[in-house]
Design an enzyme around this catalytic site. Structure first.
Site, PDB file in Angstrom:
ATOM      1  CB  SER A 124      -0.951  -0.005   1.187  1.00 27.20           C
ATOM      2  OG  SER A 124      -0.213   0.016   2.385  1.00 27.20           O
ATOM      3  CG  HIS A 137      -4.362  -1.718  -0.571  1.00 22.48           C
ATOM      4  ND1 HIS A 137      -4.996  -0.494  -0.576  1.00 22.48           N
ATOM      5  CD2 HIS A 137      -3.873  -1.869   0.677  1.00 22.48           C
ATOM      6  CE1 HIS A 137      -4.864   0.084   0.607  1.00 22.48           C
ATOM      7  NE2 HIS A 137      -4.185  -0.739   1.392  1.00 22.48           N
ATOM      8  CE  LYS A 179      -7.340  -1.183   2.786  1.00 17.45           C
ATOM      9  NZ  LYS A 179      -6.845  -2.272   3.615  1.00 17.45           N
TER      10      LYS A 179
HETATM   11  C1  LIG Z   1      -6.567  -2.732   4.976  1.00 12.29           C
HETATM   12  C2  LIG Z   1      -5.823  -3.988   5.043  1.00 12.29           C
HETATM   13  C3  LIG Z   1      -6.151  -4.984   5.963  1.00 12.29           C
HETATM   14  C4  LIG Z   1      -7.202  -4.789   7.013  1.00 12.29           C
HETATM   15  O1  LIG Z   1      -8.494  -4.754   6.469  1.00 12.29           O
HETATM   16  P1  LIG Z   1      -9.744  -4.560   7.431  1.00 12.29           P
HETATM   17  O2  LIG Z   1     -10.836  -5.335   6.799  1.00 12.29           O
HETATM   18  O3  LIG Z   1     -10.000  -3.090   7.470  1.00 12.29           O
HETATM   19  O4  LIG Z   1      -9.368  -5.090   8.773  1.00 12.29           O
HETATM   20  C5  LIG Z   1      -5.452  -6.180   5.912  1.00 12.29           C
HETATM   21  N1  LIG Z   1      -4.462  -6.377   5.026  1.00 12.29           N
HETATM   22  C6  LIG Z   1      -4.106  -5.434   4.136  1.00 12.29           C
HETATM   23  C7  LIG Z   1      -2.998  -5.709   3.157  1.00 12.29           C
HETATM   24  C8  LIG Z   1      -4.763  -4.204   4.123  1.00 12.29           C
HETATM   25  O5  LIG Z   1      -4.393  -3.274   3.253  1.00 12.29           O
END
Ligand SMILES: *Cc1c(COP(=O)(O)O)cnc(C)c1O
Length: 396
Positions: A183, A211, A242
C-alpha cells in the site's frame, strides 16, 4: 492507582506529540465519495480513501443494504456456529469463492481478523511461515499468534525468498505469505516468481489482496489474475472494507479443507460476532455488479493512468506502480506535511507519509485514485499539484 498510570500515559502521549507522530483525525460530515464535506464546511476532492470503485456510497449498494436490513434485521447477536448464519452469509461465501476462482470462503469481521485467525490453525510448530518484510500489520500479528517457525524475506527480493525457503526445508509444511499490492508504493507482488519458487521448494502460497480485490487484473479478480497465476495461489485473504463496498468485513477464500478447518478452529471466527445482514446483502450486490461488467475497474485504471501521465509530465518523481496507488516522492518529512496542508487549502485531500510509516528519507504524498473521480476532478488535482509543487520548489 490511576494517578501514576495517568502520568505514565501522559508522558507517552507527549513523546508521540514531540516526535511529530500524533495522529489527528479529520472529521468528515458527509458520505464517503470523490467529494467530501469537512467539518469546517469546506468541500474537498478526496484522493486518499480506499474507495477504489466508488461503491462506498453507490445507490445500488445502499439499496441492497437497506433491503437486507428490512428483510433480515439489524444484527445477528451470535457467532456463526451458534445461531449467526443466515442463508445470505453462505450465499456470499460461495459467491466470493466463485469470483476469485477458489473453492470456499469464510467470512470474518475484518481482514485484520482473517489474517489474525488464518495462521494459527493451519501452521503448527513443525511448519514454517515465510513472510515479505513489508507485509501488512495484520499478517505480522497473525504470524505472531501461530507456533510455526518464522522466516522473513527482504521486500520483493526473490533471491532472499529462495534463501529463506532453503532454510525452511527442514520444516514439515511451508507457507509463503505476501501482500498482493503493497500500500505504500503501490507495487504488486512478483507472484509468478513466488509461485515458481513455491513449486521448487514445496511451499503453499497465500496472498492478501486487500488493496487489489475487485479491480486489479483484467476482470478485477486481483493480483493472481493480473499475474495469470489464478490456479497457483492456495489462500487469499481480503477485505470488504476497501473497494468492495467499504463498510467492513474480511474473508479467507481458499481450498475447501483450508476453509473447513478454519471454521472449526479459527479463533476470531469462532469467538466473534457474525457480520451484520446489511453488510452481507450489500456485499452480495457488489459481487453481482462486478460479475456483470468491468466498467468501474476500467474507469479506475483509466483515471490512474491519466493522473500518472499528467503528474509525471509536470516533473514529479513517482514510484513505479501497477495499482491505483501513486506515491509522489518528496524525500523530506516536513515537505510532505507542508505540501499536503497546502493542497488541502486548494481543495485536494491527500496524505503525506514519512518515517516510520515509510523508510527514512522516503517521505511522500500518496494519492489513491477512484472510479468515483471524474476527469475534471483529476484535472483539478493535477493543477493544484502543479501550483503547490512550484511554490514549494518540488518541480520547476
Ligand atoms: C486494509 C488492510 C487490511 C485490514 O483490512 P480490514 O478489513 O480493514 O481489517 C489487511 N491487510 C491489508 C494488506 C490491508 O491493506
Amino acid at each position: 492507582m490511576y494517578g501514576d498510570f495517568k502520568i505514565f500515559l501522559q508522558k507517552e502521549l507527549n513523546s508521540i506529540k514531540e516526535a511529530g507522530l500524533y495522529k489527528q483525525e479529520r472529521i468528515i460530515g458527509s458520505p464517503q465519495g470523490a467529494v467530501i464535506k469537512l467539518k469546517s464546511g469546506d468541500e474537498v476532492l478526496n484522493f486518499c480513501s480506499n474507495n477504489y470503485l466508488g461503491l462506498s456510497s453507490h445507490p445500488k449498494v445502499i439499496e441492497a443494504a437497506q433491503n437486507a436490513l428490512a428483510e433480515r434485521g439489524y444484527g445477528m447477536s451470535s457467532v456463526r456456529f451458534i445461531c449467526g448464519t443466515q442463508d445470505i452469509h453462505r450465499q456470499l461465501e460461495q459467491k466470493i469463492a466463485k469470483f476469485f476462482g477458489m473453492e470456499d470462503t469464510i467470512l470474518y469481521a475484518a481482514a485484520f481478523d482473517a489474517n489474525g485467525g488464518v495462521f494459527e490453525p493451519l501452521m503448527l510448530e513443525e511448519d514454517a511461515v515465510i513472510s515479505d518484510q513489508l507485509n501488512h500489520a495484520s499478517i505480522i500479528d497473525g504470524v505472531r499468534l501461530c507456533k510455526a517457525q518464522r522466516f522473513r524475506y527482504k521486500h520483493a527480493d526473490m533471491e532472499d525468498l529462495e534463501v529463506q525457503l532453503k532454510e525452511a526445508q527442514k520444516c514439515r509444511f511451508r507457507l509463503i505469505v505476501t501482500d498482493g499490492v503493497f500500500s505504500m508504493d503501490g507495487d504488486i507482488a512478483k507472484l509468478p516468481q513466488i509461485c515458481d519458487l513455491a513449486e521448487k521448494y514445496n511451499s503453499l502460497v497465500m496472498v492478501d489482496d486487500s488493496h487489489a480485490s475487485g479491480f486489479i487484473g483484467k476482470t478485477g479478480r486481483g493480483t493472481h489474475e493480473y499475474h495469470k497465476v489464478m490456479s497457483r495461489v492456495d489462500i487469499i485473504s481480503s477485505t470488504l472494507g476497501k473497494a468492495l463496498g467499504g463498510a467492513m468485513g474480511g474473508f479467507i477464500t481458499a481450498k475447501q479443507e483450508v476453509v473447513d478447518l478454519l471454521r472449526q478452529r479459527s479463533r476470531p471466527y469462532l469467538f466473534s460476532n457474525s457480520l451484520s445482514p446489511a453488510i452481507v446483502g450489500a456485499a452480495l450486490q457488489v459481487f453481482n455488479m462486478l460479475s456483470e461488467t468491468t466498467e468501474l475497474r476500467d474507469k479506475l485504471m483509466w483515471n490512474t493512468e491519466y493522473f500518472k501521465e499528467k503528474i509525471q509530465k509536470l516533473g514529479f518523481d513517482i514510484k513505479p506502480s501497477q495499482s491505483a496507488i501513486v506515491a509522489i516522492m518528496l524525500y523530506d518529512a516536513k515537505l510532505s506535511q507542508d505540501m499536503a496542508a497546502q493542497l488541502l487549502k486548494e481543495g485536494i485531500y491527500v496524505t503525506g507519509f514519512y518515517y516510520p510509516v515509510v523508510p527514512k528519507g522516503e517521505a511522500r504524498i500518496r494519492v489513491q485514485l477512484s472510479a468515483a473521480h471524474e476527469k475534471e476532478h483529476i484535472d483539478k488535482a493535477v493543477s493544484a499539484f502543479e501550483k503547490i509543487g512550484r511554490n514549494l520548489g518540488v518541480i520547476k
